[in-house]
Enzyme design. Sequence first.
Site, PDB file in Angstrom:
ATOM      1  N   THR A  26       0.822  -1.209   0.000  1.00 35.78           N
ATOM      2  CA  THR A  26       0.000   0.000   0.000  1.00 35.78           C
ATOM      3  C   THR A  26       0.858   1.263   0.000  1.00 35.78           C
ATOM      4  O   THR A  26       0.354   2.359  -0.212  1.00 35.78           O
ATOM      5  CB  THR A  26      -0.927   0.017   1.232  1.00 35.78           C
ATOM      6  OG1 THR A  26      -0.147  -0.237   2.407  1.00 35.78           O
ATOM      7  CG2 THR A  26      -1.984  -1.070   1.106  1.00 35.78           C
ATOM      8  N   HIS A  32       7.156  -0.183   7.324  1.00 35.54           N
ATOM      9  CA  HIS A  32       7.428   0.626   8.513  1.00 35.54           C
ATOM     10  C   HIS A  32       7.640  -0.297   9.703  1.00 35.54           C
ATOM     11  O   HIS A  32       7.566  -1.537   9.562  1.00 35.54           O
ATOM     12  CB  HIS A  32       6.306   1.632   8.770  1.00 35.54           C
ATOM     13  CG  HIS A  32       4.932   1.035   8.800  1.00 35.54           C
ATOM     14  ND1 HIS A  32       4.489   0.241   9.843  1.00 35.54           N
ATOM     15  CD2 HIS A  32       3.902   1.098   7.907  1.00 35.54           C
ATOM     16  CE1 HIS A  32       3.236  -0.150   9.610  1.00 35.54           C
ATOM     17  NE2 HIS A  32       2.862   0.348   8.444  1.00 35.54           N
ATOM     18  N   HIS A  42       5.656  -3.382  10.496  1.00 32.93           N
ATOM     19  CA  HIS A  42       5.858  -4.631   9.760  1.00 32.93           C
ATOM     20  C   HIS A  42       6.990  -5.468  10.354  1.00 32.93           C
ATOM     21  O   HIS A  42       7.173  -6.624   9.952  1.00 32.93           O
ATOM     22  CB  HIS A  42       6.198  -4.338   8.292  1.00 32.93           C
ATOM     23  CG  HIS A  42       5.083  -3.723   7.513  1.00 32.93           C
ATOM     24  ND1 HIS A  42       5.053  -2.381   7.186  1.00 32.93           N
ATOM     25  CD2 HIS A  42       3.950  -4.257   6.988  1.00 32.93           C
ATOM     26  CE1 HIS A  42       3.958  -2.119   6.483  1.00 32.93           C
ATOM     27  NE2 HIS A  42       3.272  -3.235   6.359  1.00 32.93           N
ATOM     28  N   LYS A  47     -10.201  -2.599  10.229  1.00 29.43           N
ATOM     29  CA  LYS A  47     -10.057  -1.209   9.803  1.00 29.43           C
ATOM     30  C   LYS A  47     -11.441  -0.588   9.733  1.00 29.43           C
ATOM     31  O   LYS A  47     -12.418  -1.253   9.399  1.00 29.43           O
ATOM     32  CB  LYS A  47      -9.344  -1.126   8.447  1.00 29.43           C
ATOM     33  CG  LYS A  47      -7.904  -1.639   8.515  1.00 29.43           C
ATOM     34  CD  LYS A  47      -7.239  -1.588   7.159  1.00 29.43           C
ATOM     35  CE  LYS A  47      -5.780  -2.044   7.260  1.00 29.43           C
ATOM     36  NZ  LYS A  47      -5.649  -3.445   7.637  1.00 29.43           N
ATOM     37  N   ARG A  85      -9.756   1.351   2.163  1.00 29.04           N
ATOM     38  CA  ARG A  85      -8.556   2.015   1.669  1.00 29.04           C
ATOM     39  C   ARG A  85      -8.802   2.634   0.306  1.00 29.04           C
ATOM     40  O   ARG A  85      -9.677   2.213  -0.448  1.00 29.04           O
ATOM     41  CB  ARG A  85      -7.423   0.994   1.500  1.00 29.04           C
ATOM     42  CG  ARG A  85      -6.846   0.437   2.774  1.00 29.04           C
ATOM     43  CD  ARG A  85      -5.831  -0.626   2.400  1.00 29.04           C
ATOM     44  NE  ARG A  85      -5.179  -1.206   3.560  1.00 29.04           N
ATOM     45  CZ  ARG A  85      -4.426  -2.285   3.491  1.00 29.04           C
ATOM     46  NH1 ARG A  85      -4.233  -2.895   2.350  1.00 29.04           N
ATOM     47  NH2 ARG A  85      -3.843  -2.756   4.579  1.00 29.04           N
ATOM     48  N   GLN A 126      -7.128 -13.950  -0.275  1.00 28.60           N
ATOM     49  CA  GLN A 126      -6.019 -14.394   0.558  1.00 28.60           C
ATOM     50  C   GLN A 126      -6.102 -15.889   0.806  1.00 28.60           C
ATOM     51  O   GLN A 126      -5.064 -16.564   0.889  1.00 28.60           O
ATOM     52  CB  GLN A 126      -5.990 -13.638   1.880  1.00 28.60           C
ATOM     53  CG  GLN A 126      -4.759 -13.986   2.732  1.00 28.60           C
ATOM     54  CD  GLN A 126      -4.584 -13.076   3.926  1.00 28.60           C
ATOM     55  OE1 GLN A 126      -4.900 -11.898   3.879  1.00 28.60           O
ATOM     56  NE2 GLN A 126      -4.072 -13.629   5.024  1.00 28.60           N
ATOM     57  N   ASP A 186      -4.508  -9.868  13.612  1.00 30.29           N
ATOM     58  CA  ASP A 186      -5.663  -9.449  12.815  1.00 30.29           C
ATOM     59  C   ASP A 186      -5.849 -10.313  11.582  1.00 30.29           C
ATOM     60  O   ASP A 186      -6.864 -10.195  10.884  1.00 30.29           O
ATOM     61  CB  ASP A 186      -5.526  -7.977  12.422  1.00 30.29           C
ATOM     62  CG  ASP A 186      -4.304  -7.705  11.561  1.00 30.29           C
ATOM     63  OD1 ASP A 186      -3.332  -8.490  11.627  1.00 30.29           O
ATOM     64  OD2 ASP A 186      -4.311  -6.698  10.827  1.00 30.29           O
ATOM     65  N   LYS A 215      -0.178   4.063  19.926  1.00 30.69           N
ATOM     66  CA  LYS A 215       0.059   3.049  18.908  1.00 30.69           C
ATOM     67  C   LYS A 215       1.543   2.865  18.649  1.00 30.69           C
ATOM     68  O   LYS A 215       2.275   3.824  18.475  1.00 30.69           O
ATOM     69  CB  LYS A 215      -0.662   3.429  17.608  1.00 30.69           C
ATOM     70  CG  LYS A 215      -0.659   2.322  16.562  1.00 30.69           C
ATOM     71  CD  LYS A 215      -1.535   2.687  15.375  1.00 30.69           C
ATOM     72  CE  LYS A 215      -1.569   1.551  14.361  1.00 30.69           C
ATOM     73  NZ  LYS A 215      -2.426   1.868  13.200  1.00 30.69           N
ATOM     74  N   LYS A 245       4.131   4.810  15.788  1.00 38.23           N
ATOM     75  CA  LYS A 245       3.674   6.147  15.446  1.00 38.23           C
ATOM     76  C   LYS A 245       4.384   7.188  16.309  1.00 38.23           C
ATOM     77  O   LYS A 245       4.589   6.985  17.500  1.00 38.23           O
ATOM     78  CB  LYS A 245       2.160   6.271  15.660  1.00 38.23           C
ATOM     79  CG  LYS A 245       1.327   5.434  14.698  1.00 38.23           C
ATOM     80  CD  LYS A 245       1.335   6.017  13.299  1.00 38.23           C
ATOM     81  CE  LYS A 245       0.373   5.252  12.390  1.00 38.23           C
ATOM     82  NZ  LYS A 245       0.379   5.799  11.021  1.00 38.23           N
ATOM     83  N   THR A 246       4.758   8.298  15.701  1.00 36.71           N
ATOM     84  CA  THR A 246       5.326   9.425  16.424  1.00 36.71           C
ATOM     85  C   THR A 246       4.515  10.658  16.081  1.00 36.71           C
ATOM     86  O   THR A 246       3.567  10.596  15.285  1.00 36.71           O
ATOM     87  CB  THR A 246       6.800   9.655  16.025  1.00 36.71           C
ATOM     88  OG1 THR A 246       6.854  10.046  14.646  1.00 36.71           O
ATOM     89  CG2 THR A 246       7.619   8.389  16.216  1.00 36.71           C
TER      90      THR A 246
END
Length: 430
Positions: free
Chosen positions: A38, A43, A46, A80, A84, A176, A197, A232, A235-236
């Site tokens: 995506t 990041h 993963h 989600k 998306r 999938q 998930d 989370k 995340k920053t």
Amino acid sequence: MEFVEELRWRGMLQDIMPGTEEQLNKGVTAGYIGFDPTGDSLHVGHLTQIMTLIHFQRAGHKPVALVGGATGMIGDPSFKSAERNLLDEETLRYNVSCLEGQLRKFLNFEEGSSVRNGAVMVNNYDWFKDFKFLDFIRDVGKLITVNYMMAKDSVKKRIEGENGLSFTEFSYQLIQGYDFYYLWKHKGCMVQMGGSDQWGNIVTGAEFIRRQDGGAAYGLTTQLIKKTDGTKFGKTESGAVWLDAKKTSPYKYYQFWLNASDEDAKNWIKIFTLKTKEEIDQIIEEHDATPHLRIVQKALAQDITIRTHSEEAYQTAIKTSDFLFGGGSLDFLVDLSDAEVLDVFDGVPQFVIKKGDLHSGINILDLLAVHSGVFNSKGEARKMIQGGGVAINKQKVNNIDQQFTGTDLINGKYLIAQKGKKNYFLIIAQ
């Protein structure tokens, strides 16, 4: 150590299908994890799955990394709240190539008679691009009932939510599931792995294999990584922490891990490094004896920064940290590109001055209060200089008549002003 036991002691294991450990104990087993393209970079979110594949390979098994060129066109609805944005084929192809390059940095893809468990990279677009829609709904759709698909928690939450669930995303589970079947049949993949998930999708794939060919397949999931403060992971304030150095510099990447709380660092060093239990226990013991030295955080940050980037990138991150937060030298800036210098000073106030004005020299008071905005007035600058609180390029300024010329520029372009101990300003001569 056996693969599943490795995941257990590291606190990574969430769910596991009956028979999975027995299958893995039979010998070399192929297993896969999917990564949807995506974006053009993975990041830190993963990394849990990357580490799972690394442990899988180190245990003697064969990792298969699936980059979802086809599923990336659909979007996984799992837990989600909204659908998306769908990406075009050209963007997806570019993203796939970027992700493949990143995964190759972590896994051993060597093949040959002496390497029985070399990693394999596959792209599900290869087997879906010629799969006609009518053939798919006839051959695949008939095997899994709508009741079965709707029973999954991830689907039920979306159907009951404000945004609902489109048929496009509803079909993701079948796609999938077919991936698992295809890899089971053509690549001998007996195990699918993923985050917690993905449990519903993994179970669907195993069920598809059973109904289609009467075969047995297995799966397991890893725990969702959370921060102890409830925010989370990954995340920053500035957004996601990427593995691509152009998106998140090695320095920022290093700082992300270094700034972890004690409790988080003690959990993450098990998950994101390859250190043994004995090594980690010793590091934690040393940390607890002198917590102010942040020994766990430093060990974690060093390990993952080197494996994601390089030893050289780690050393630059250390020098940057020493420069900004300690008494470190700025000599390392000479070896950096303009982009890397600007990244070091990201978030630091920056001012642009005319390089031509430096030919005849600029007085320190004019430099700081007229040509730039380091100080609001010459009077304010004069007072702080006389108090010993101003430095240029790490050299304290003691003379209010001092002049600066082009020869003072770092890399022929930069002056670093310092007000007090930790207030930096970057002056750029153009």
